[in-house]
Every structure is written in structure tokens, then in C-alpha cells.
Scaffold this motif. Structure first.
Motif, mmCIF file in Angstrom:
data_model
loop_
_atom_site.group_PDB
_atom_site.id
_atom_site.type_symbol
_atom_site.label_atom_id
_atom_site.label_comp_id
_atom_site.label_asym_id
_atom_site.label_seq_id
_atom_site.Cartn_x
_atom_site.Cartn_y
_atom_site.Cartn_z
ATOM 1 N N ASP A 79 54.732 36.713 38.093
ATOM 2 C CA ASP A 79 55.039 36.047 39.365
ATOM 3 C C ASP A 79 54.795 36.834 40.602
ATOM 4 O O ASP A 79 55.602 38.093 40.904
ATOM 5 N N THR A 80 53.747 36.580 41.229
ATOM 6 C CA THR A 80 53.287 37.669 42.488
ATOM 7 C C THR A 80 54.342 37.852 43.460
ATOM 8 O O THR A 80 54.380 38.425 44.464
ATOM 9 N N ALA A 81 55.558 36.747 43.451
ATOM 10 C CA ALA A 81 56.355 36.793 44.600
ATOM 11 C C ALA A 81 57.516 37.866 44.322
ATOM 12 O O ALA A 81 58.225 38.408 45.175
ATOM 13 N N ASN A 82 57.141 38.574 43.028
ATOM 14 C CA ASN A 82 57.887 39.902 42.674
ATOM 15 C C ASN A 82 57.137 41.058 42.972
ATOM 16 O O ASN A 82 57.525 42.213 42.684
ATOM 17 N N CYS A 83 55.824 40.858 43.320
ATOM 18 C CA CYS A 83 54.908 42.084 43.624
ATOM 19 C C CYS A 83 55.223 42.743 45.049
ATOM 20 O O CYS A 83 55.058 41.655 45.908
ATOM 21 N N ILE A 84 55.297 44.018 45.107
ATOM 22 C CA ILE A 84 55.534 44.485 46.409
ATOM 23 C C ILE A 84 54.740 45.461 46.780
ATOM 24 O O ILE A 84 54.578 45.982 48.074
ATOM 25 N N ASN A 85 53.595 45.942 45.949
ATOM 26 C CA ASN A 85 52.687 46.854 46.515
ATOM 27 C C ASN A 85 51.275 46.349 45.907
ATOM 28 O O ASN A 85 51.277 45.938 44.753
ATOM 29 N N ILE A 86 50.320 46.570 46.381
ATOM 30 C CA ILE A 86 48.823 46.369 45.749
ATOM 31 C C ILE A 86 47.758 47.370 46.243
ATOM 32 O O ILE A 86 48.064 47.864 47.592
ATOM 33 N N SER A 87 46.870 47.335 45.464
ATOM 34 C CA SER A 87 45.872 48.633 45.645
ATOM 35 C C SER A 87 44.574 48.153 44.725
ATOM 36 O O SER A 87 44.546 46.968 44.088
ATOM 37 N N ILE A 88 43.420 48.951 45.103
ATOM 38 C CA ILE A 88 42.313 48.529 44.484
ATOM 39 C C ILE A 88 41.720 49.709 43.798
ATOM 40 O O ILE A 88 41.777 50.844 44.160
ATOM 41 N N PHE A 89 41.357 49.700 42.375
ATOM 42 C CA PHE A 89 40.910 50.872 41.561
ATOM 43 C C PHE A 89 39.778 50.385 40.758
ATOM 44 O O PHE A 89 40.059 49.406 39.992
ATOM 45 N N LYS A 90 38.718 50.793 40.986
ATOM 46 C CA LYS A 90 37.470 50.498 40.130
ATOM 47 C C LYS A 90 37.154 49.168 40.091
ATOM 48 O O LYS A 90 37.201 48.534 39.167
ATOM 49 N N ARG A 91 37.244 48.438 41.272
ATOM 50 C CA ARG A 91 36.931 47.220 41.622
ATOM 51 C C ARG A 91 37.987 46.305 40.915
ATOM 52 O O ARG A 91 37.885 45.024 40.860
ATOM 53 N N ARG A 92 39.232 46.672 40.851
ATOM 54 C CA ARG A 92 40.182 45.718 40.018
ATOM 55 C C ARG A 92 41.438 45.755 41.092
ATOM 56 O O ARG A 92 41.882 46.724 41.620
ATOM 57 N N VAL A 93 42.052 44.950 41.242
ATOM 58 C CA VAL A 93 43.352 44.691 42.024
ATOM 59 C C VAL A 93 44.516 44.959 41.143
ATOM 60 O O VAL A 93 44.667 44.639 40.093
ATOM 61 N N PHE A 94 45.338 45.988 41.683
ATOM 62 C CA PHE A 94 46.540 46.289 41.040
ATOM 63 C C PHE A 94 47.643 46.160 41.725
ATOM 64 O O PHE A 94 47.680 46.083 42.868
#
Length: 436
Positions: A79-94
Motif C-alpha cells: 500500500d503506497t499510502a504507507n510508503c514514506i521514502n523513495i529512491s532509484i537504484f540500478k533503474r529500479r524504484v525503491f
């Protein structure tokens, strides 16, 4: 052209015009105004993706906003409503799930699809939760030698190498390292080929922090102001708004310190000399660099920073206290009688200075004032009559000072609204005395 404004107190997204004016809300009714975001380019275009730990992930495709759960932008597994941080590594969204030890990653070059979980509960032996992630490299580019850093709230950093977390042959744990506990969700920022981490040990390059920051605090970028940084971390560490930013165009590292909401101040470091300064009067909730320009997000306003020669119409006020010098003689008393600051100005800026001895920090009395420039203004001055302006003038007059002590430094105050001031050097005249 328009751009998104994040951090509006109402929890809304607004359009910001090219002149900086805030338009009408284009996304409203959101729960939380504190968003973390990334930009990603895929075969389908370029996208901005943002999370805040309360509302569904929002995205911008250059012309319209979209929400996780839309037919073409559905993320499953978390549930992305519970996601609070975002980054990109090796062409993937984390994505970082709040108050948990879980990170979730999407397929390569994807902004939607099935998210897979990475749980660091068994890795973080000191407990806590996953605070942030970072793409860490030992060079200045993005390549196969990049590492993924997962940072816990208790100051543990798990470093992984590889590209596909689902495969044991292409994903491996390099090690788990102990650093100071990170401060805020925006605790990491790129620094050339490194990553700088804002933690309770100070502002530290990740490459140095993993080796010795808990033992040798001199590796911190903030070592010269460590007492000040430490006090700020203790007093304001729980306040939202801590953020390090690299501003390459001005060789500057900027650290936003939220003394209070609406009362922020910044510590700024010259990346060439390592010298620090403090900015006051910038009530900014966040900063970003776009097109080599620095922008700040205030309450309902976006500001273009470090441009022009005044502070939104007001004077730029400066105060500098030199490092105290013993003049190569620590044991003898001295009497300073004259000083000559070499100051270059492009206008009739006002400044005053005094001499401080033996670590006295008292500021010189008086208020520097700027006199009106006699240079012609473009579009109003007459050709062949008006005086050209803009060229620095060197002021190097000897002035009387009075001070007796072992060491001394100049205390300088200046104000300008239409030009620049550069203080290059200072000459002194003094008499040398005895030990007593």
C-alpha cells in the motif's frame, strides 16, 4: 511552463508559473504535505513520483497528475499510502514502508507493477526501522560499481551490491556498518561521487562514515562547527525540515536546520575551502536544485535563491568574525593600533569593523548603511553621460583600532542592496609587548 510545488501546508499540489507565482491547486484534499520524490525516465516517458506516508503515491507525467491505483499506474504488493521514502537504484524504484524494516522495489524501468519486499529485520540488530535509502558510488557517475545503502533509524547502514534483489547471484550483502542515527527522512543527498549523510555525528560523507565516523569525528564535513551542529541536532532534531543540499554552481553545501517551522536557518559550507557560514532569514521548508539554480520552498511561495543582489527587496546583511590569530607569537601581549581591510565592492555598500581580542565575540556597534549608487540605470541613463557601474572598487584605507591581548581578529559587518562585497585580506599594525 509550470512545475509542481510540494510541501504546501494544505496538503495540496499547486502549479508554479515561470515567474514564481503560485496558481490554483491541481491536486487537493491530501493528508500530508511532506513529500519525498524522485524523477525517473523510462521508455514511456519521464515521470516524477512522490510519497508522503499517508496518501497514495502521486505521479506527474509532464502534463497530468496520476495516482497509484489508476488503471495504467497500479502498484501491487504494498500500500503506497504507507510508503514514506523513495529512491532509484540500478533503474529500479525503491519504496520505504514507514515504521517498518521493509523496502519494496519495482521491476526495471517501471513506475507501476508488482512490488517485491526486502525485509531488513534480521539485518538491523539494533532494532528501529528503515529510515532512508541511497544510491552510493565511489566515482562521479552511475554504473555497475554503485552500491545500495539502506539506513536504519538507529544508525545501521546495510550495503548491497548487484542489480536484481530477487537473485542471489546478482545481489549480495557487502556489510552492515554503524554510524550516527540519521536525522529526518531527507537525511541523504549526493555529493559528487559520494553521498552525504546528516546524522547525530554531523554531516558526513558516507564513504568516511562507514570507516571511522564513530571513532574519528574529524571525517565529518561539519567538523569545524561540530559543537554547533551537535547542539542543533539535540535541540531541533525532532523538527521536520532537516535537509542537506549540494549547490555545485556556487561550490556550496547547504544544510537546512529547522529551528522552528517558519524560523529555519541554514549552515553553508564552501566545498573548496571547507569554511562554514550561517544564513538567517530564509524561512524555507525545503530546497532543491533545478537547472543549476537553487530554489527554496516557503509557506505558499517558491523562491529562486542566490540570485540578484538583495534579499527579496531587503538588504543583505553580513557579519563575519575572523578566526583569532596569535600572529605567530602565543606568549607575548600585543597592542593593535591600526588595521586595513581590503574590501572590493561593486556599489556604495556600507560596512564597519572593529577589533576583537582574546576570543571576545562582541560585535562592533552601529548599523552599516548603503548610500545610493551614482551609476546610470539601463533604460533611463543617458548614453555618453551616465556613469558605468558594476566594476569592483578596492577600498584599502588604514583605520585606527584599539586592542590589547594575545590574539585578535577583525569583526566585520556590512549591508548591501544593489551590489556585491568581497573581503579579501586585512593588514595590521601592532606593538609587541612582554609576557605580562
Amino acid at each position: 511552463g509550470t512545475a509542481a510545488l510540494f510541501g504546501a501546508a494544505s496538503g495540496s499540489f499547486y502549479n508554479v508559473t515561470a515567474t514564481g507565482a503560485v496558481g490554483s491547486a491541481v491536486v487537493s484534499g491530501l493528508t500530508n504535505a511532506r513529500w519525498q520524490h524522485v524523477n525517473i525516465a523510462t521508455s514511456g516517458g519521464s515521470f516524477l513520483m512522490a510519497v508522503n506516508g499517508a496518501d497514495k503515491l502521486r505521479g506527474w507525467d509532464g502534463s497530468a497528475w496520476w495516482t497509484d491505483g489508476d488503471a495504467a499506474h497500479d502498484i501491487t504488493g504494498v500500500d503506497t499510502a504507507n510508503c514514506i521514502n523513495i529512491s532509484i537504484f540500478k533503474r529500479r524504484v525503491f519504496l520505504v514502508e514507514k515504521n517498518s524494516t521493509s523496502a519494496w522495489y519495482l521491476p526495471v524501468d517501471s513506475i507501476a507493477g508488482a512490488a517485491s519486499e526486502l525485509d531488513f529485520g534480521s539485518i538491523f540488530s539494533r532494532g528501529g526501522y528503515l529510515m532512508a535509502t541511497a544510491n552510493w558510488s565511489l566515482d562521479a557517475g552511475i554504473g555497475i560499481d554503485d552500491y545500495a545503502a539502506f539506513i536504519s533509524s538507529e544508525g545501521q547502514v546495510a550495503i548491497y551490491k548487484g542489480s536484481d534483489p530477487s537473485s542471489a547471484t546478482t545481489w549480495a550483502l557487502v556489510g552492515v556498518f554503524l554510524v550516527g542515527a540519521p536525522i529526518g527522512r531527507r537525511c541523504v543527498a549526493p555529493l559528487a561521487g559520494d553521498v552525504m549523510l546528516m546524522c547525530k555525528d554531523g554531516l558526513i560523507p558516507l564513504s568516511k562514515a562507514l570507516m571511522s565516523s564513530r571513532v574519528d569525528t574529524t571525517v565529518a564535513l561539519s567538523d569545524n562547527i561540530q559543537n554547533t551542529i551537535g547542539a542543533s541536532a539535540v535541540n531541533y532534531g525532532s523538527t521536520f525540515g532537516w535537509q542537506p543540499v549540494l549547490f555545485p554552481e556556487e561550490n556550496m553545501v547547504l544544510l537546512n536546520v529547522p529551528v522552528s517551522i517558519g524560523g529555519q536557518q541554514q549552515y553553508a559550507m564552501n566545498t573548496i575551502t571547507g569554511a562554514w557560514a550561517r544564513f538567517k532569514g530564509w524561512a524555507m521548508n525545503c530546497f532543491t536544485v533545478f537547472g543549476n539554480e537553487l530554489y527554496g520552498g516557503g509557506n505558499g511561495t517558491v523562491y529562486k535563491m542566490w540570485t540578484g543582489e538583495n534579499d527579496d527587496g531587503a538588504n543583505v546583511d553580513a557579519e563575519v568574525l575572523q578566526a583569532f590569530s596569535y600572529f605567530r607569537d602565543r606568549s607575548s601581549m600585543k597592542e593593535w593600533t591600526m588595521a586595513r581591510p581590503l574590501v572590493a565592492t561593486t556599489n556604495n555598500a556600507g560596512f564597519l569593523f572593529g577589533l576583537n581580542t582574546d576570543f571576545d565575540t562582541t560585535a562592533p556597534t552601529g548599523v552599516p548603511t548603503e548610500t545610493a549608487s551614482t551609476a546610470a540605470q539601463w533604460g533611463t541613463g543617458k548614453w555618453g553621460t551616465g556613469k558605468w557601474g558594476g566594476q569592483p572598487r578596492i577600498q584599502k584605507n588604514w583605520q585606527s583600532v584599539n586592542g590589547i591581548g594575545y590574539c585578535a581578529g577583525i569583526h566585520f559587518k556590512a549591508a548591501t542592496n544593489t551590489g556585491r562585497i568581497e573581503w579579501s585580506a586585512t593588514d595590521f599594525a601592532y606593538k609587541k609587548g612582554g609576557i605580562i
